[in-house]
Write a protein that holds these residues in place. Sequence first.
Motif, short mmCIF file in Angstrom:
data_model
loop_
_atom_site.label_atom_id
_atom_site.label_comp_id
_atom_site.label_asym_id
_atom_site.label_seq_id
_atom_site.Cartn_x
_atom_site.Cartn_y
_atom_site.Cartn_z
N VAL A 179 0.97 -1.27 0.42
CA VAL A 179 0.14 0.12 0.08
C VAL A 179 1.05 1.19 -0.34
O VAL A 179 1.01 1.93 -1.09
N LEU A 180 1.65 0.79 1.00
CA LEU A 180 3.04 2.45 1.00
C LEU A 180 3.41 2.82 -0.49
O LEU A 180 3.77 3.67 -1.20
N GLN A 181 3.68 1.64 -1.80
CA GLN A 181 4.51 1.80 -2.54
C GLN A 181 3.53 2.11 -3.56
O GLN A 181 3.29 3.16 -4.18
N GLY A 182 2.15 1.62 -3.36
CA GLY A 182 1.53 2.37 -4.13
C GLY A 182 0.88 3.54 -4.53
O GLY A 182 -0.16 3.80 -4.47
N THR A 183 0.56 3.78 -2.85
CA THR A 183 0.00 5.38 -2.70
C THR A 183 -1.26 5.78 -2.60
O THR A 183 -2.27 6.31 -3.07
N ASP A 184 -2.18 4.08 -2.53
CA ASP A 184 -3.63 4.64 -2.62
C ASP A 184 -4.37 4.72 -1.24
O ASP A 184 -5.03 3.33 -1.28
N PHE A 185 -4.28 5.36 -0.66
CA PHE A 185 -4.71 5.37 0.69
C PHE A 185 -5.97 5.11 1.14
O PHE A 185 -6.19 4.84 2.65
N ILE A 186 -6.98 5.54 0.08
CA ILE A 186 -7.61 5.96 -0.38
C ILE A 186 -8.72 5.75 -0.50
O ILE A 186 -8.24 5.22 -2.34
N HIS A 187 -9.53 4.28 -0.36
CA HIS A 187 -10.69 3.91 -1.70
C HIS A 187 -9.49 3.13 -2.17
O HIS A 187 -9.62 3.29 -4.02
N GLY A 188 -8.29 2.25 -2.47
CA GLY A 188 -7.99 1.88 -3.00
C GLY A 188 -7.61 0.75 -3.38
O GLY A 188 -9.41 -0.14 -2.87
N LYS A 189 -7.20 -0.35 -4.50
CA LYS A 189 -7.92 -1.33 -4.86
C LYS A 189 -8.04 -2.60 -3.82
O LYS A 189 -8.37 -3.34 -3.99
N LYS A 190 -7.17 -2.53 -2.75
CA LYS A 190 -6.67 -3.78 -1.76
C LYS A 190 -8.31 -3.18 -0.94
O LYS A 190 -8.93 -4.31 -0.70
N VAL A 191 -9.58 -2.20 -0.70
CA VAL A 191 -10.56 -2.08 -0.22
C VAL A 191 -11.78 -2.71 -0.97
O VAL A 191 -12.49 -3.46 -1.00
N VAL A 192 -11.90 -2.40 -2.72
CA VAL A 192 -12.33 -3.27 -3.55
C VAL A 192 -12.79 -5.00 -3.53
O VAL A 192 -13.24 -5.48 -3.33
N GLU A 193 -10.98 -5.00 -3.17
CA GLU A 193 -11.27 -6.45 -3.36
C GLU A 193 -11.70 -7.46 -2.10
O GLU A 193 -11.54 -8.72 -1.97
N LEU A 194 -11.09 -6.78 -0.63
CA LEU A 194 -11.50 -7.27 0.44
C LEU A 194 -13.26 -7.39 0.29
O LEU A 194 -13.30 -7.99 0.60
N GLU A 195 -13.74 -6.04 0.15
CA GLU A 195 -14.95 -6.41 0.33
C GLU A 195 -15.42 -7.51 -0.57
O GLU A 195 -16.96 -8.33 -0.62
N LYS A 196 -14.62 -7.70 -1.70
CA LYS A 196 -15.73 -8.91 -2.55
C LYS A 196 -15.24 -10.07 -1.42
O LYS A 196 -16.13 -11.07 -1.29
N LYS A 197 -13.98 -10.20 -1.18
CA LYS A 197 -14.07 -11.79 -0.85
C LYS A 197 -14.93 -11.45 0.82
O LYS A 197 -15.25 -12.03 1.36
N LEU A 198 -14.94 -10.03 1.48
CA LEU A 198 -16.07 -10.30 3.10
C LEU A 198 -17.19 -10.67 2.23
O LEU A 198 -17.77 -11.20 2.79
N ALA A 199 -17.84 -10.59 1.49
CA ALA A 199 -19.04 -10.47 0.65
C ALA A 199 -20.09 -12.32 0.90
O ALA A 199 -19.95 -12.84 1.09
#
Length: 374
Positions: free
Chosen positions: A24-44
């Motif tokens: 995340v630090l390397q990608g610098t997408d700290f708000i609504h980054g790709k990991k958030v979207v991926e996590l929401e799918k996994k949690l659902a």
Amino acid sequence: MQFRDLRKQYELHKSDFDAAIESVLQGTDFIHGKKVVELEKKLAEYVGVKHCITCANGTDALQLALMTWNIGAGDAVFVPDFTFFSSGEVVSTVGAIPVFVDISEETFNINPKKLEQAIKKVKTDGKLVPKVVVAVDLFGQPADYQEIKRICKEYGLLLLEDGAQGFGGRIGTKKVCSFGDISTTSFFPAKPLGCYGDGGAVFTDNDEWAALLRSLCVHGKGEDKYDNVRIGMNSRLDTIQAAVLDVKLGFLDEDLEACDKVAKSYSEKLNGSVGVPEIRNSYFSAWAQYTILLKDSDERDKVMKALKDEGIPSNIYYVKPMHKQCAFVDTLYTVDDYNVTTDICRRCLSLPMHPYLEEDDIRRITDVINEAVK
């Protein structure tokens, strides 16, 4: 000894956590980054519902659900009397009235019989319109959803599941956060699935509600964040927390099974000396807490002191019933005598609970308790 050993958890999975945060630090997408979207799918997928919408914390998650349903002035929302403050706080925040309901001593969860009585009383009084039941999966065990859903259907109420302490628990194969019309959870660090700060999520199968929730999370946005079509909130899960949760989700079930073994060992060694948790048939608890019942407040004080003298932490959840909280004094709508909640608040005590408690640790804890209550 740790009450909830997050340090041990980090040490065991250090390389995975460090790599996830570094990405995340390397990608610098700290708000609504790709990991958030991926996590929401996994949690659902984990819970078994269509939509997961992450947010800033579990309290916001509850409030967002009530805002989605347009709950407000003149509405009654039924809340267990024995729970964390936010379960009722959000009701007052949106302008509705929390109606507190006593619990079942065996499970610590809302008592369906008392719930139905409360709904009938509110309807008879005619001052408020019954709208929502908040069912809390307290200490990790799911509430009695078969009966609660029947009651909600009969009286035309919406069901909001507060799964903050129960994420990962289940009834049969059906997971916590799939029982409500809308369900919520918290990712506070000490929760069964916790991040390294605050975080929360909302779950639903309703497409329209999901779209509205996504809007409300970002200032009531329309087509984009500068197109504001309604009054909303600023409530987003940041990307670093999503990365941490993604790692933890990978070993959540393993940790929960370990906690279940710890709980069974506690109960075996304490049964007969103190009141131990009762898990209903076909129910699986996420064991956010392992909570015992002492004879009275004097015996609880004695046990807490004995544990403290041996360097063993313990906590009281909760010291005060919801209907006794000063914040509700001006809006309190009394429907019951709350005898069970009042009694349990005087006698309950939570013990260390995490996957890394060794059998020697459990024996040491239970020996102190058994000796203290002799």
